[in-house]
Design an enzyme around this catalytic site. Structure first.
Site, mmCIF file in Angstrom:
data_model
loop_
_atom_site.group_PDB
_atom_site.id
_atom_site.type_symbol
_atom_site.label_atom_id
_atom_site.label_comp_id
_atom_site.label_asym_id
_atom_site.label_seq_id
_atom_site.Cartn_x
_atom_site.Cartn_y
_atom_site.Cartn_z
ATOM 1 N N SER B 123 0.845 -1.199 0.000
ATOM 2 C CA SER B 123 0.000 0.000 0.000
ATOM 3 C C SER B 123 0.883 1.253 0.000
ATOM 4 O O SER B 123 1.639 1.451 -0.952
ATOM 5 C CB SER B 123 -0.968 -0.051 1.189
ATOM 6 O OG SER B 123 -1.950 0.937 1.088
ATOM 7 N N HIS B 165 -4.036 -0.933 -4.302
ATOM 8 C CA HIS B 165 -5.489 -1.155 -4.135
ATOM 9 C C HIS B 165 -6.169 -0.923 -5.482
ATOM 10 O O HIS B 165 -7.243 -0.324 -5.567
ATOM 11 C CB HIS B 165 -6.086 -0.199 -3.090
ATOM 12 C CG HIS B 165 -5.491 -0.299 -1.718
ATOM 13 N ND1 HIS B 165 -5.861 -1.271 -0.817
ATOM 14 C CD2 HIS B 165 -4.537 0.440 -1.095
ATOM 15 C CE1 HIS B 165 -5.168 -1.104 0.317
ATOM 16 N NE2 HIS B 165 -4.358 -0.085 0.160
ATOM 17 N N GLU B 192 -5.040 -5.509 -4.595
ATOM 18 C CA GLU B 192 -4.890 -5.954 -3.202
ATOM 19 C C GLU B 192 -4.509 -7.438 -3.143
ATOM 20 O O GLU B 192 -4.821 -8.203 -4.062
ATOM 21 C CB GLU B 192 -6.206 -5.722 -2.441
ATOM 22 C CG GLU B 192 -6.516 -4.235 -2.297
ATOM 23 C CD GLU B 192 -7.759 -3.963 -1.466
ATOM 24 O OE1 GLU B 192 -8.439 -4.921 -1.043
ATOM 25 O OE2 GLU B 192 -8.046 -2.769 -1.234
#
Lengths: 268, 268
Positions: B123, B165, B192
């Site tokens: 992330s 994401h 993800e």
């Protein structure tokens, strides 16, 4: 006029106004058919108010609840005389089940191809315009083999598969799922409140969104080697993003966009 | 190892297991840094349990709450001896504000480039690996000029802009916004629970999602002619979709993917 659904009907109504213009103006005979919808009167009421507010004077509702309704000579005559025919949203499978191959279908085709009437479809009505109609399917996070079912559509758009509500419902993966399988077709995703206008050898994008063109003709994919439900590897997918205001004429557009225009209208 | 966020930490833990392997196995010295996070102890607790369950025996938490924390000689020594360094999620701007240019930054770079340690980021930790870091921005329905702010990142990935994401948050338009403006860079969107593993001259995609590569090097766009907030017209964007299990080696991959591998690791 291929509309991605949810076009403005209460505020500026730009897309609907454009339709009225392309149909020949405020006094032209216009037909709104709600054949795709299970709530035809509600849908018609919405459009009646919108077209009335725009000042259109000759707008008629054609409600179709069976193939018999669509196989009517008087209806066919009325459609043949229309300058604008607007197919509302609903379910494109219902639309085709009721009107495919009927006198209504033939009259609309004649109005479009021979009389030069403006045929518009929004949402289900847009999908239904294709020869190879995206009937249903879901591919949320990645393209998936077999995610999309095709059906037989009206055949105004011959070599392009249309999807609608495109950016709003994140449908790129759904469109890629079907174009990966049939890369000799092009894909076009139309955003809500957006129209792809195809006229002569030109296209124009109107409304507030854009049109995404998907071209896998030179892509290398694993689609033939994987099982249903699996995710293909895809290399060299070409994308074109055409925001509102985009205009192209073929062959001047050149390259893939000239092909796109030709694929939209190919009659060979 | 560039991870798109939300990797499984409680069930199969495939991505984390892969990290432990790439770091040299269960007894290798591994450091988890929560510098990007405002809730470092909560995040560490989650990873502590996950790595413990995988059987890793030498995993240390490095919490960073200031540049002074990151400018520490003892910490630098520990990092230089690590075989695996894992940067958690949070905010990539916080990550870079605290560690950019510090002794920790230099030690991590040395661990990666000279000692061959495995550096993983998930992330925010993934975004932070780029020279040109996607710091923040939003472009929901279409690419938009100026929608994305870049920042200076750690520089492990030199000529590719990473987004994370990716499919879950529908970030293709966000990535296109920045690549349209800087088409000499490539874009990579990591889903993800998915890792893009870059090792020597090869890439591999692991986990449950995929990697989307965006290439605008030959695209024709209006980005230079439009105002901030407007939507560019874009022609000839190339996309590559690499699902989990994809593996490519350069130069064998050929074409754009060979370039992608080279762009990921270019040091010139």
């Amino acid at each position: 006029m291929i509309i991605g659904g949810n076009e403005d009907r209460t505020d500026n109504k730009d897309v609907l106004q454009k339709f009225v213009e392309l149909a020949g103006g405020l006094d032209s005979p216009i037909i709104v058919t709600t054949a795709a919808s299970t709530v035809p009167e509600d849908v018609w009421e919405m459009y009646r108010i919108a077209f009335d507010a725009l000042g259109a004077t000759d707008v008629t509702h054609v409600r179709i609840d069976s193939r018999a309704d669509a196989d009517d000579d008087m209806l066919a005559l009325k459609l043949a005389q229309a300058r604008g025919i607007f197919m509302t949203g609903g379910d494109q499978k219902r639309l085709m089940a009721f009107i495919g191959g009927t006198k209504m279908d033939r009259a609309m085709r004649m109005a479009y191809l021979e009389n030069g009437a403006c045929i518009a479809g929004t949402s289900a009505g847009a999908s239904g315009m294709c020869t190879h109609m995206l009937a249903e399917g879901k591919a949320d996070l990645a393209p998936e083999k077999g995610a999309v079912r095709l059906g037989a559509g009206l055949g105004y758009v011959t070599r392009v598969i249309i999807d609608q509500h495109f950016s709003q419902r994140h449908r790129l993966n759904r469109l890629l799922s079907v174009i990966a399988q049939s890369p000799f077709l092009l894909g076009a995703g139309i955003d809500e409140d957006t129209a792809l206008i195809v006229k002569d050898n030109a296209i124009e994008v109107a409304g507030t969104g854009g049109v995404t063109v998907v071209d896998c003709r030179n892509a290398v994919t694993t689609i033939a080697d994987i099982a249903r439900g699996e995710v293909p590897q895809m290399q060299d997918v070409r994308l074109h993003l055409l925001p509102s205001g985009s205009r192209f004429t073929s062959p001047a557009a050149g390259g893939a966009l000239a092909d796109f225009i030709q694929y939209l209208t190919d009659r060979t």
